[in-house]
Design an enzyme around this catalytic site. Structure first.
Site, short mmCIF file in Angstrom:
data_model
loop_
_atom_site.label_atom_id
_atom_site.label_comp_id
_atom_site.label_asym_id
_atom_site.label_seq_id
_atom_site.Cartn_x
_atom_site.Cartn_y
_atom_site.Cartn_z
N CYS A 68 3.03 10.31 40.83
CA CYS A 68 3.07 11.76 41.01
C CYS A 68 3.60 12.46 39.75
CB CYS A 68 3.96 12.07 42.23
SG CYS A 68 4.41 13.79 42.42
N CYS A 71 6.54 14.84 40.36
CA CYS A 71 7.75 14.06 40.64
C CYS A 71 8.43 13.67 39.33
CB CYS A 71 7.42 12.80 41.44
SG CYS A 71 6.72 13.13 43.06
#
Length: 141
Positions: A68, A71
């Protein structure tokens, strides 16, 4: 040994034990709660997760994934929050901990959940600036 001197010795031992126990209680009351770590706690599994929640009053949990991009952008913010706030910060990889992600209905990453006294009190999906997370944490400290 007479019965009277035996009773005196027993009373003396009891008094000494009471003092020792009182001293131990005083020492334990002066000790602060478990210190909040200055780095994120990497949680793997429900038992570690539950233990983390029960060990600290306020816990910010970052549900993330290695693949991600947002993230990864959030990582320095999460590390800074762990270092500079009185909340514990935990990280949960949703790919390795799918049952935890399902338990808290994490459908998108990053999702941050704030727990106070073991209860989920706030949820933020996506990346926000550090001050947003910090002010949220401070509401519960």
């Amino acid at each position: 040994m007479s019965e009277a001197s035996s009773d005196d010795e027993i009373d003396e031992i009891r008094a000494q034990k009471r003092e020792e126990l009182a001293s131990q209680l005083d020492d334990s009351e002066e000790q602060p709660d478990e210190a909040v770590p200055s780095e994120p706690i990497y949680v793997n599994g429900a038992s570690e997760f539950d233990e983390t929640l029960s060990s600290y009053d306020v816990v910010l949990v970052d549900f993330h994934a290695e693949w991600c991009g947002p993230c990864k952008m959030l990582e320095p913010i999460v590390a800074s929050l762990a270092e500079t706030t009185d909340a514990a910060v935990a990280k949960v990889d949703i790919d390795q901990n799918q049952p935890l992600a399902q338990r808290f209905q994490v459908r998108s990453v990053p999702t941050l959940l704030l727990f106070s006294d073991g209860e989920a009190v706030e949820q933020i999906v996506g990346v926000r600036d550090e001050s947003t997370y910090r002010s949220l944490i401070e509401q519960y400290l």
